[in-house]
Design an enzyme around this catalytic site. Sequence first.
Site, PDB file in Angstrom:
ATOM      1  N   ASP A   1       0.859  -1.187   0.000  1.00  0.00           N
ATOM      2  CA  ASP A   1       0.000   0.000   0.000  1.00  0.00           C
ATOM      3  C   ASP A   1       0.896   1.237   0.000  1.00  0.00           C
ATOM      4  O   ASP A   1       2.104   1.141   0.240  1.00  0.00           O
ATOM      5  CB  ASP A   1      -0.924   0.009   1.234  1.00  0.00           C
ATOM      6  N   SER A   2       0.277   2.383  -0.196  1.00  0.00           N
ATOM      7  CA  SER A   2       1.029   3.643  -0.133  1.00  0.00           C
ATOM      8  C   SER A   2       1.499   3.944   1.288  1.00  0.00           C
ATOM      9  O   SER A   2       2.455   4.695   1.481  1.00  0.00           O
ATOM     10  CB  SER A   2       0.136   4.784  -0.625  1.00  0.00           C
TER      11      SER A   2
ATOM     12  N   GLY B   1      -3.421   8.816  -3.732  1.00  0.00           N
ATOM     13  CA  GLY B   1      -4.777   9.181  -4.180  1.00  0.00           C
ATOM     14  C   GLY B   1      -4.857  10.481  -4.945  1.00  0.00           C
ATOM     15  O   GLY B   1      -5.790  10.700  -5.704  1.00  0.00           O
TER      16      GLY B   1
ATOM     17  N   CYS C   1      -4.125  -1.608  -1.993  1.00  0.00           N
ATOM     18  CA  CYS C   1      -4.330  -0.172  -2.201  1.00  0.00           C
ATOM     19  C   CYS C   1      -5.298  -0.048  -3.367  1.00  0.00           C
ATOM     20  O   CYS C   1      -5.014  -0.530  -4.470  1.00  0.00           O
ATOM     21  CB  CYS C   1      -2.993   0.487  -2.539  1.00  0.00           C
ATOM     22  N   ASN C   2      -6.442   0.573  -3.107  1.00  0.00           N
ATOM     23  CA  ASN C   2      -7.432   0.707  -4.175  1.00  0.00           C
ATOM     24  C   ASN C   2      -6.924   1.600  -5.289  1.00  0.00           C
ATOM     25  O   ASN C   2      -7.178   1.349  -6.464  1.00  0.00           O
ATOM     26  CB  ASN C   2      -8.728   1.295  -3.605  1.00  0.00           C
TER      27      ASN C   2
ATOM     28  N   GLU D   1      -3.675   8.194   8.569  1.00  0.00           N
ATOM     29  CA  GLU D   1      -2.210   8.175   8.701  1.00  0.00           C
ATOM     30  C   GLU D   1      -1.765   8.955   9.943  1.00  0.00           C
ATOM     31  O   GLU D   1      -0.697   8.716  10.487  1.00  0.00           O
ATOM     32  CB  GLU D   1      -1.546   8.778   7.458  1.00  0.00           C
TER      33      GLU D   1
ATOM     34  N   HIS E   1      -7.404   2.648   3.864  1.00  0.00           N
ATOM     35  CA  HIS E   1      -7.234   3.429   5.104  1.00  0.00           C
ATOM     36  C   HIS E   1      -8.570   3.624   5.840  1.00  0.00           C
ATOM     37  O   HIS E   1      -8.588   3.872   7.043  1.00  0.00           O
ATOM     38  CB  HIS E   1      -6.673   4.817   4.790  1.00  0.00           C
TER      39      HIS E   1
HETATM   40  N1  DGL Z   1      -4.826   3.200   0.894  1.00  0.00           N
HETATM   41  C1  DGL Z   1      -4.854   3.624  -0.455  1.00  0.00           C
HETATM   42  C2  DGL Z   1      -6.099   3.186  -1.170  1.00  0.00           C
HETATM   43  O1  DGL Z   1      -6.649   2.167  -0.816  1.00  0.00           O
HETATM   44  C3  DGL Z   1      -4.309   4.962  -0.885  1.00  0.00           C
HETATM   45  C4  DGL Z   1      -4.378   6.156  -0.030  1.00  0.00           C
HETATM   46  C5  DGL Z   1      -3.504   7.266  -0.599  1.00  0.00           C
HETATM   47  O2  DGL Z   1      -2.283   7.078  -0.608  1.00  0.00           O
HETATM   48  O3  DGL Z   1      -4.051   8.294  -1.055  1.00  0.00           O
HETATM   49  O4  DGL Z   1      -6.539   3.797  -2.109  1.00  0.00           O
END
Ligand code: DGL
Length: 273
Positions: free
Chosen positions: A3-4, A36, A66-67, A146, A191
């Site tokens: 993930d990010s 994102g 991570c979506n 975060e 998240h």
């Molecule tokens: N947790 C991530 C997601 O599922 C990305 C969040 C981000 O870095 O903006 O999209």
Amino acid sequence: VFDSGVGGLTVLKALSARLPHERFVYLGDTARLFYGTKSAETVTRYSLQAAQALAAYGVKCLVIACNTASSVGLPTIRARIANLPVVGVIEPGARAACDASRNGAIAVIATEGTVRRGAYQRAILSLRPDARVAAEPAQLFVALAEEGLHAGSIADAVAEHYLRPMFSAPGGRSAVSESDVPDTLVLGCTHFPMLVGAIRRAVGPRVQIVDSAATTAASVETMLKQAGLAADTPAPGSRIKLLATDGQERFARVGSLFLEQPIAPEEVELVDL
Ligand code: DGL
């Protein structure tokens, strides 16, 4: 599992519970958070680098937890890391939503990029063509998660801001009539499950809230079994290795809330992508 930041730990927790014999390497690209708000090209490049770094650990399966990365990087990662099965989180999340919804009106909150690229909208409609999907970005939730600000007046105010218009009809930003008021809300960012208390207060008790963690873990289990890759004996030693691209102390502090187990900063290895 990648993930990010620490968000994908919500998926890792589900994977670890469902697959107690497996060992996991988790990579949070904390140096380059947030994904994102970044362009598709940048997210694809970052995701591919993360995937290659994890492949070098000799993993047998890659989970893009991570979506945002799943919405854009999945085809490239699958093409470039051809010898590994790669599982994303959008299709499992869409499936959970379609199974949960009775009236077919489904709301999705996700990062700006995931919503802009229409990833959930497409995935839900391909599973359930009669669905009515309203998707809105809720990027600030990532920052709150975060930051470890999962509950309290700030989380409540942000949840109200994003969700009230989607769940009030008629005249809401997305809902146009009573029957279009969603009965299901997809947390389309890994998240967001950390803010489920504030989200529940904003949408009320009747809305079904779903995320991709449990369905992704089920997909990974099925895939491992079908491919004959599932471990059948308990893994020796520590089952979870944690990697981050920056900020071991912060990763350990916030990540322990996500994983619901203590993490010492020394347990987090810094890697460069
Ligand atoms: N947790 C991530 C997601 O599922 C990305 C969040 C981000 O870095 O903006 O999209």
